[in-house]
Design an enzyme around this catalytic site. Structure first.
Site, PDB file in Angstrom:
ATOM      1  CB  SER A   1      10.350   4.476  -1.813  1.00  0.00           C
ATOM      2  OG  SER A   1      10.123   3.898  -0.546  1.00  0.00           O
ATOM      3  CB  SER A   2       5.479   3.435   0.494  1.00  0.00           C
ATOM      4  OG  SER A   2       4.978   2.674  -0.572  1.00  0.00           O
ATOM      5  NE  ARG A   3      10.676   1.746   4.808  1.00  0.00           N
ATOM      6  CZ  ARG A   3      10.469   0.515   4.369  1.00  0.00           C
ATOM      7  NH1 ARG A   3      10.540   0.255   3.096  1.00  0.00           N
ATOM      8  NH2 ARG A   3      10.187  -0.468   5.215  1.00  0.00           N
TER       9      ARG A   3
ATOM     10  N   GLY B   1       0.806  -1.220   0.000  1.00  0.00           N
ATOM     11  CA  GLY B   1       0.000   0.000   0.000  1.00  0.00           C
ATOM     12  C   GLY B   1       0.835   1.265   0.000  1.00  0.00           C
TER      13      GLY B   1
ATOM     14  CG  HIS C   1       3.055   0.580  -5.516  1.00  0.00           C
ATOM     15  ND1 HIS C   1       3.237   1.675  -4.714  1.00  0.00           N
ATOM     16  CD2 HIS C   1       3.682  -0.442  -4.892  1.00  0.00           C
ATOM     17  CE1 HIS C   1       3.920   1.333  -3.639  1.00  0.00           C
ATOM     18  NE2 HIS C   1       4.225   0.053  -3.717  1.00  0.00           N
TER      19      HIS C   1
ATOM     20  CG  LEU D   1      -0.981   1.544  -3.801  1.00  0.00           C
ATOM     21  CD1 LEU D   1      -2.085   1.064  -4.738  1.00  0.00           C
ATOM     22  CD2 LEU D   1       0.103   0.475  -3.677  1.00  0.00           C
ATOM     23  CG  HIS D   2       5.000   4.955  -5.175  1.00  0.00           C
ATOM     24  ND1 HIS D   2       5.538   4.196  -6.187  1.00  0.00           N
ATOM     25  CD2 HIS D   2       5.502   4.445  -4.021  1.00  0.00           C
ATOM     26  CE1 HIS D   2       6.345   3.281  -5.683  1.00  0.00           C
ATOM     27  NE2 HIS D   2       6.343   3.400  -4.374  1.00  0.00           N
TER      28      HIS D   2
HETATM   29  P1  AMP Z   1       5.996  -2.402  -1.637  1.00  0.00           P
HETATM   30  O1  AMP Z   1       4.617  -1.859  -1.545  1.00  0.00           O
HETATM   31  O2  AMP Z   1       7.058  -1.416  -1.307  1.00  0.00           O
HETATM   32  O3  AMP Z   1       6.147  -3.713  -0.938  1.00  0.00           O
HETATM   33  O4  AMP Z   1       6.234  -2.711  -3.174  1.00  0.00           O
HETATM   34  C1  AMP Z   1       5.332  -3.497  -3.912  1.00  0.00           C
HETATM   35  C2  AMP Z   1       5.923  -3.738  -5.269  1.00  0.00           C
HETATM   36  O5  AMP Z   1       6.131  -2.488  -5.917  1.00  0.00           O
HETATM   37  C3  AMP Z   1       7.287  -4.454  -5.222  1.00  0.00           C
HETATM   38  O6  AMP Z   1       7.334  -5.423  -6.241  1.00  0.00           O
HETATM   39  C4  AMP Z   1       8.242  -3.321  -5.470  1.00  0.00           C
HETATM   40  O7  AMP Z   1       9.449  -3.740  -6.054  1.00  0.00           O
HETATM   41  C5  AMP Z   1       7.449  -2.443  -6.424  1.00  0.00           C
HETATM   42  N1  AMP Z   1       7.968  -1.074  -6.426  1.00  0.00           N
HETATM   43  C6  AMP Z   1       8.208  -0.292  -5.345  1.00  0.00           C
HETATM   44  N2  AMP Z   1       8.728   0.888  -5.730  1.00  0.00           N
HETATM   45  C7  AMP Z   1       8.834   0.839  -7.082  1.00  0.00           C
HETATM   46  C8  AMP Z   1       9.316   1.751  -8.065  1.00  0.00           C
HETATM   47  N3  AMP Z   1       9.804   2.934  -7.737  1.00  0.00           N
HETATM   48  N4  AMP Z   1       9.265   1.376  -9.366  1.00  0.00           N
HETATM   49  C9  AMP Z   1       8.777   0.151  -9.713  1.00  0.00           C
HETATM   50  N5  AMP Z   1       8.303  -0.747  -8.834  1.00  0.00           N
HETATM   51  C10 AMP Z   1       8.337  -0.411  -7.526  1.00  0.00           C
END
Ligand code: AMP
Length: 281
Positions: free
Chosen positions: A187-189, A31, A37, A33-34
């Protein structure tokens, strides 16, 4: 878009698809999301019109309880973004729904040490928890395609190992990293970065690019050190900057044109831990 919070209702819905010729793609997320995602949803839609996303902040992959507590949760906005992107199903379960019998059951495979380097070294237990939840979600959703981001390089490498070793009938698709204009990986962070740290944090990507331009001509250990210093000089605290084999994730000490290599980095930008990577050849 249809939203499900229980395994039973999602399974019932997906049963129709599983009993047909239709292919199903799955995008697991935590979640907040950006666009990164959403690019995974778009990659999924390139394969099939049937896309399931999940939003689940998995407690077993957090080795730091504060990080887990502070992880942004924005379900309403996330739902809107997914719907707009053309996602068909959203699975947003509770912890009890994913782990009804507790969290002790782990995936038992030999990861050949790939889980112990880089992220594995600094976040003990992280990959064990990540594989545990990915396996659980794959068992529930039973997708034909699993879409993951290159952003988490070691993560998809380990998921790839799991799929291979367990012979899961799933095609793993890796989507490129989406970035801000200055190079910072989405990144969500990032939303927790202070303004100062936000301005400085693109140094991680610049150091990765520096590694790419120098890797053929410089001693690799020295290059890793100077890239780490670049990040440090910008006020971030690097944990590692490693140039490794793109498949086995083992250290590379000598450049060889025939061997695919990747630079991976993690650094603290104030209170926020950022990771990124770049294929070097
Ligand atoms: P997360 O919500 O951070 O667990 O990420 C979920 C999915 O989104 C994972 O497969 C991540 O590698 C992918 N993801 C996160 N950030 C990016 C990004 N900047 N570009 C492409 N995919 C991403």
């Amino acid at each position: 878009m249809k939203t499900f919070t229980t395994v039973e209702t999602l399974r019932k819905e997906l049963e129709k698809l599983h009993n047909s010729e239709a292919k199903l793609a799955f995008v697991p997320t935590m979640g907040a999301l950006h666009q990164g995602h959403i690019s995974l949803i778009e990659a999924a839609l390139g394969k099939t019109s049937h896309v399931t996303a999940s939003i689940f902040v998995n407690p077993t992959q957090f080795n730091n309880q504060e990080d887990l507590a502070k992880y942004p949760r924005t379900l309403r906005e996330d739902s809107e973004m997914l719907e707009k992107a053309g996602c068909q199903y959203l699975f947003a379960p509770s912890v009890e729904e994913i782990y009804p019998y507790g969290t002790n059951e782990k995936v038992n495979i030999d990861l050949k040490g790939m889980d112990l380097v880089m992220e594995g070294k600094f976040r003990p237990g992280h990959f064990e928890g990540m594989l545990q939840v990915v396996k659980r979600l794959l068992d529930i959703v039973r997708p034909d395609y699993l879409i993951m981001g290159q952003k988490d390089y070691q993560q998809f490498s380990l998921v790839n190992q799991m799929i291979t070793q367990l012979n899961l009938p799933i095609e793993l698709i890796v989507a490129p990293t989406m970035r801000e204009n200055d190079g910072l990986a989405l990144s969500s962070r990032n939303r927790r970065l202070t303004e100062d740290m936000r301005n400085n944090s693109n140094i991680i990507f610049r150091a990765l690019q520096h590694a790419k331009t120098r890797v053929k001509i410089e001693n690799i250990a020295n290059l890793e050190r100077s890239c780490k210093s670049m990040i440090e000089d910008q006020g971030l605290k690097p944990e590692y900057f490693e140039i490794v084999d793109a498949i086995e994730l083992s250290q590379v000490r000598k450049y060889n044109e025939d061997r695919k290599i990747v630079a991976c980095a993690a650094a603290w930008a104030g209170e926020v831990r950022l990771i990124d990577n770049l294929l070097l050849n």
